[in-house]
Write a protein that holds these residues in place. Structure first.
Motif, PDB file in Angstrom:
ATOM      1  N   PHE A  19       0.835  -1.209   0.000  1.00  0.00           N
ATOM      2  CA  PHE A  19       0.000   0.000   0.000  1.00  0.00           C
ATOM      3  C   PHE A  19       0.869   1.258   0.000  1.00  0.00           C
ATOM      4  O   PHE A  19       0.578   2.239  -0.692  1.00  0.00           O
ATOM      5  CB  PHE A  19      -0.930  -0.007   1.219  1.00  0.00           C
ATOM      6  N   MET A  20       1.978   1.213   0.740  1.00  0.00           N
ATOM      7  CA  MET A  20       2.856   2.383   0.820  1.00  0.00           C
ATOM      8  C   MET A  20       3.587   2.640  -0.498  1.00  0.00           C
ATOM      9  O   MET A  20       3.985   3.772  -0.774  1.00  0.00           O
ATOM     10  CB  MET A  20       3.863   2.221   1.957  1.00  0.00           C
ATOM     11  N   SER A  24       3.096   6.485  -1.301  1.00  0.00           N
ATOM     12  CA  SER A  24       4.237   7.378  -1.083  1.00  0.00           C
ATOM     13  C   SER A  24       4.374   8.369  -2.230  1.00  0.00           C
ATOM     14  O   SER A  24       4.280   7.988  -3.399  1.00  0.00           O
ATOM     15  CB  SER A  24       5.536   6.578  -0.949  1.00  0.00           C
ATOM     16  N   ARG A  25       4.622   9.627  -1.879  1.00  0.00           N
ATOM     17  CA  ARG A  25       4.831  10.646  -2.901  1.00  0.00           C
ATOM     18  C   ARG A  25       6.279  10.654  -3.388  1.00  0.00           C
ATOM     19  O   ARG A  25       6.565  11.062  -4.500  1.00  0.00           O
ATOM     20  CB  ARG A  25       4.483  12.034  -2.345  1.00  0.00           C
ATOM     21  N   ASN A  26       7.190  10.224  -2.532  1.00  0.00           N
ATOM     22  CA  ASN A  26       8.606  10.208  -2.882  1.00  0.00           C
ATOM     23  C   ASN A  26       8.933   8.908  -3.620  1.00  0.00           C
ATOM     24  O   ASN A  26       8.683   7.817  -3.100  1.00  0.00           O
ATOM     25  CB  ASN A  26       9.441  10.312  -1.598  1.00  0.00           C
ATOM     26  N   PRO A  27       9.496   8.979  -4.832  1.00  0.00           N
ATOM     27  CA  PRO A  27       9.786   7.742  -5.574  1.00  0.00           C
ATOM     28  C   PRO A  27      10.830   6.858  -4.902  1.00  0.00           C
ATOM     29  O   PRO A  27      10.778   5.631  -5.025  1.00  0.00           O
ATOM     30  CB  PRO A  27      10.276   8.242  -6.936  1.00  0.00           C
ATOM     31  N   VAL A  28      11.775   7.460  -4.181  1.00  0.00           N
ATOM     32  CA  VAL A  28      12.790   6.649  -3.490  1.00  0.00           C
ATOM     33  C   VAL A  28      12.138   5.842  -2.371  1.00  0.00           C
ATOM     34  O   VAL A  28      12.436   4.658  -2.178  1.00  0.00           O
ATOM     35  CB  VAL A  28      13.913   7.550  -2.945  1.00  0.00           C
ATOM     36  N   HIS A  29      11.223   6.461  -1.633  1.00  0.00           N
ATOM     37  CA  HIS A  29      10.505   5.736  -0.584  1.00  0.00           C
ATOM     38  C   HIS A  29       9.671   4.610  -1.183  1.00  0.00           C
ATOM     39  O   HIS A  29       9.584   3.517  -0.613  1.00  0.00           O
ATOM     40  CB  HIS A  29       9.602   6.695   0.198  1.00  0.00           C
ATOM     41  N   SER A  30       9.050   4.869  -2.331  1.00  0.00           N
ATOM     42  CA  SER A  30       8.238   3.832  -2.988  1.00  0.00           C
ATOM     43  C   SER A  30       9.088   2.625  -3.355  1.00  0.00           C
ATOM     44  O   SER A  30       8.667   1.476  -3.174  1.00  0.00           O
ATOM     45  CB  SER A  30       7.587   4.397  -4.251  1.00  0.00           C
ATOM     46  N   VAL A  31      10.291   2.864  -3.856  1.00  0.00           N
ATOM     47  CA  VAL A  31      11.179   1.752  -4.216  1.00  0.00           C
ATOM     48  C   VAL A  31      11.597   0.968  -2.977  1.00  0.00           C
ATOM     49  O   VAL A  31      11.631  -0.265  -2.986  1.00  0.00           O
ATOM     50  CB  VAL A  31      12.418   2.278  -4.975  1.00  0.00           C
ATOM     51  N   MET A  32      11.875   1.671  -1.880  1.00  0.00           N
ATOM     52  CA  MET A  32      12.248   0.975  -0.638  1.00  0.00           C
ATOM     53  C   MET A  32      11.096   0.101  -0.131  1.00  0.00           C
ATOM     54  O   MET A  32      11.304  -1.045   0.298  1.00  0.00           O
ATOM     55  CB  MET A  32      12.654   1.988   0.424  1.00  0.00           C
ATOM     56  N   PHE A  33       9.883   0.632  -0.184  1.00  0.00           N
ATOM     57  CA  PHE A  33       8.726  -0.161   0.244  1.00  0.00           C
ATOM     58  C   PHE A  33       8.478  -1.330  -0.697  1.00  0.00           C
ATOM     59  O   PHE A  33       8.043  -2.406  -0.266  1.00  0.00           O
ATOM     60  CB  PHE A  33       7.479   0.725   0.335  1.00  0.00           C
ATOM     61  N   LEU A  34       8.761  -1.154  -1.991  1.00  0.00           N
ATOM     62  CA  LEU A  34       8.601  -2.249  -2.943  1.00  0.00           C
ATOM     63  C   LEU A  34       9.584  -3.376  -2.652  1.00  0.00           C
ATOM     64  O   LEU A  34       9.229  -4.559  -2.710  1.00  0.00           O
ATOM     65  CB  LEU A  34       8.795  -1.725  -4.367  1.00  0.00           C
TER      66      LEU A  34
END
Length: 199
Positions: A19-20, A24-34
């Protein structure tokens, strides 16, 4: 009991981190959550007795995500100096995700080895996990496996063609001229007299 607890922890983390990825609005955070989602899914595969699929998920998907992220950054012409300035701002979220991964690995190890290494889904024991996977993949689903490989090949060629562009001042190699070269074209023997340099 420990295996059930590990399952609920891994499943909850996988759903929340998935879900995060979207939220997440930040693409770097999205990759970390992925990446956290992939690790959690790999843990669920281990609990089901599919160790090969778990390792495949980590090696292929986590590695591919890192390469894909780098590919996107290169295509978007991101200012690397600006990116390096904000590097430390990603440290807290990275530390949190690393802590969650450590807890997952400890719980998964305790669940897997608590009952003699028996997974939640027990097979008949006549063949190993890898043998059973290969027997199904290369017999019943051989056509789908070959089709998937062909699709990945086409995707790779398409990505190369899309990113191939002419740049001013950059020389391009001519593949036909390279392959048509002979030894006479590529090698030149120079007879140098003793005591003289090449200058």
């Amino acid at each position: 009991m420990i295996a059930a607890i590990a399952f609920y922890i891994l499943a909850t983390v996988a759903i929340a981190s998935a879900f995060m990825v979207v939220a997440s609005r930040n693409p770097v955070h999205s990759v970390m959550f992925l990446i956290l989602t992939f690790f959690s899914a790999a843990g669920l595969f281990i609990l089901m007795g599919a160790e090969f699929l778990a390792l495949l998920l980590i090696m292929v998907y986590v590695g591919a995500v890192a390469v894909l992220f780098l590919f996107v950054v290169m295509m978007l012409d991101v200012d690397f100096a600006e990116l390096k300035k904000g590097f430390l701002s990603y440290a807290p979220i990275g530390a949190i995700i690393a802590g969650i991964l450590l807890i997952e690995m400890i719980t998964l190890g305790a669940a897997y080895f608590s009952d003699g290494g028996r997974p939640l889904v027990v097979t008949d024991g006549t063949m190993s996990n890898l043998e059973a996977f290969g027997a199904v993949l290369y017999t019943k689903y051989a056509g789908a496996f070959e089709a998937a490989g062909f699709i990945l090949l086409v995707a790779m060629i398409g990505a190369i063609v899309l990113t191939l562009r002419e740049r001013e001042g950059v020389r391009r190699q001519d593949a036909n001229a390279q392959m048509a070269r002979t030894r006479k074209d590529g090698v030149e023997l120079v007879d140098i007299e003793p005591g003289q340099g090449l200058g």
